[in-house]
Write an enzyme that holds these catalytic residues in place. Structure first.
Site: not given
Ligand code: XMP
Length: 483
Positions: A296, A298, A303, A359, A384, A387, A473
């Site tokens: 994963g 971004g 992020c 998260g 948060r 980064a 839908e």
């Protein structure tokens, strides 16, 4: 150019199902080749998601929490220790105090260690009594009193030899109406401690993720800078069951070299490496020893990497590509970031992941670090990105504080380019309720896909790509929501 798809771009095609009840569906899965979990969930190594409370809650329900690394080495190891000490079949090294200590010393020691009772020992470490919170209630402000005067003395103790079974220990405690059973050697030195509370925890959480000593499983993150190996050593000594190399771009020399060093210095500790989003990245990490690969880049809720850098890979395709590669080595994939519903977990697993890291969905709960804030009479908690500017500022504060010279320097802040944001999420109560909903949804999703276990759905499901009309839908539509 390859077409990259994410969770919202697809649906699982329903298949004939022999499942008649969710109870028939097993969510047991592999975190690594050797570590099994009853539910495929990890809590994210973020400072607003996983410290000991979250790790305990998720491990009790069958997943695992990864303690974040944005603490001093001592504090992070202490969080690991709290999880490992939370529950034991037998506490091998119970906390002890000398019989001639003062009550004030005992209270301080109990507070530091987070325990409500202590075994009391003689100068030659033989059991002489037990001090419990019940004894403390009788004392009125006399903190100088020696504990030998208030403890339950040796002749009133119920004790056993160390070879007692848990069932026998439970009966002995019930019959004698005690909550603690010290285990002693023939010379009365201490061999362990069994507590009623631990037995009750085992009964109320039968799916817990446990190590060979009956303690909850816990993972912990390390970085790739100078202190990585020192941190790893402290975490392993505290009892971490698995380490996570936490770096946004895991297909990098920094991550690969850290993994190589870890594997040569600590060959017995399993390591999750990442984050990557390509087959090449997955292959390189596996070839230098990764026991699981975190996928994963971004896609997480907080992020901004893809916006700030232009780099990343839509998550569902990233999982498919990485899982196909990892499958050649039998190494499990963890889908990390961007999961907003139980349906996304089903899709991640159907695409080839063995577990999912969460998260945002865990962030508003009682077990995430930090207290709720109130705005317009509604409760929220903060999440948060690791980064984000706020997280970076927090780290500078901590490091300045750790140097202890009073001269905090914020030089590193001004050339910092954030790749994450700080945000508020509605308060969401206990994480166990969230997990109940997520696992219930996952089981139903598996049933729609005609699967009774993770192996049957993982990598085998059929997806259909949908359009924005299909997505519209899929959500509740043409009605006004009550909430
Ligand atoms: P969710 O969507 O579950 O995702 O909240 C959690 C994952 O997000 C990643 N993460 C970040 N990614 N900038 C990023 O690009 C950040 O500041 C950041 N903080 C967390 C991380 O992989 C986590 O597990």
């Amino acid at each position: 150019m390859e077409l990259g798809l994410s969770y919202d771009d697809v649906l699982l095609v329903p298949k004939k199902s022999g499942v008649t009840s969710r109870k028939e569906v097993s969510t047991e899965t592999f975190l690594t080749k050797k570590i099994k979990l009853k539910i495929p969930l990890l809590s994210a190594n973020m400072d607003t998601i996983t410290e000991a409370n979250m790790a305990i809650a998720i491990a009790e329900l069958g997943g695992i929490g990864i303690i974040h690394r944005f603490l001093s080495i001592y504090d992070q190891a202490h969080e690991v220790l709290k999880v490992k000490r939370y529950r034991n079949a037998v506490i091998k090294n119970p906390y002890t105090i000398k019989y001639n200590s003062k009550l004030s010393d005992a209270l301080k020691f109990m507070k530091d260690k987070g325990v409500k009772s202590l075994l009391v020992v003689s100068d030659d470490d033989k059991l002489t009594g037990i001090l419990t919170s019940r004894d403390l209630k009788l004392i009125k402000n006399n903190y100088e009193i020696p504990i030998s005067e208030i403890m339950a003395p040796r002749e009133r103790l119920v004790v056993s030899s160390p070879d007692i079974s848990i069932g026998e220990a439970d009966s002995l405690m019930v019959i004698n109406r005690v909550e603690k059973l010290p285990l002693i050697n023939p010379d009365w030195t201490i061999a362990g401690l069994i507590t009623k509370k631990d037995i009750e925890k085992q009964i109320s959480h039968p799916n817990s993720s446990l190590d060979s000593k009956g303690r909850l499983l816990v993972g912990a993150a390390i970085g790739v800078k100078e202190d990585a190996l020192q941190r790893a050593r402290a975490l392993i000594e505290a009892g971490a069951d698995i380490l996570v190399i936490d770096i946004a771009h895991g297909h990098s020399d920094l991550a690969i070299n850290t993994l190589k060093k870890l594997k040569s210095q600590f060959p017995n500790i399993p390591v999750i490496a990442g984050n990557v989003c390509t087959a090449e990245g997955t292959k390189e990490l596996i070839e230098v020893g990764a026991d699981a690969v975190k996928v994963g880049v971004g896609g997480g809720s907080v992020c901004t990497t893809r916006i700030i850098t232009g780099a990343g890979f839509p998550q569902l395709s990233a999982i498919t590509n990485c899982a196909r590669e990892a499958g050649k080595y039998g190494i499990p994939i963890i889908a990390d970031g961007g999961i907003r519903s139980s349906g996304d977990i089903t899709k991640a697993i159907a695409a080839g992941a063995s577990t999912a890291m969460i998260g945002r969905l865990f962030s508003g709960t009682d077990q995430s670090p930090g207290i709720p804030i109130v705005k317009d009479n509604k409760k929220y908690k903060v999440i948060r990105g690791m980064a984000s500017f706020g997280a970076k500022l927090g780290r500078e504060e901590r490091d300045g504080g750790e140097k202890g010279n009073g001269n905090k320097s914020y030089d590193n802040i001004f050339d910092f380019i954030p790749e994450g944001v700080e945000a508020m999420v509605p308060y969401a109560g206990s994480v166990s309720e969230i997990i109940y909903q997520l696992i219930g949804g996952l089981k139903s999703g598996m049933s729609y896909a005609g699967a009774k276990n993770i192996e049957e759905i993982r990598g085998n499901a059929e997806f259909v790509q949908i359009t924005s009309a299909g997505l519209k839908e899929s959500h509740a539509h043409d009605v006004e929501s009550l909430s």
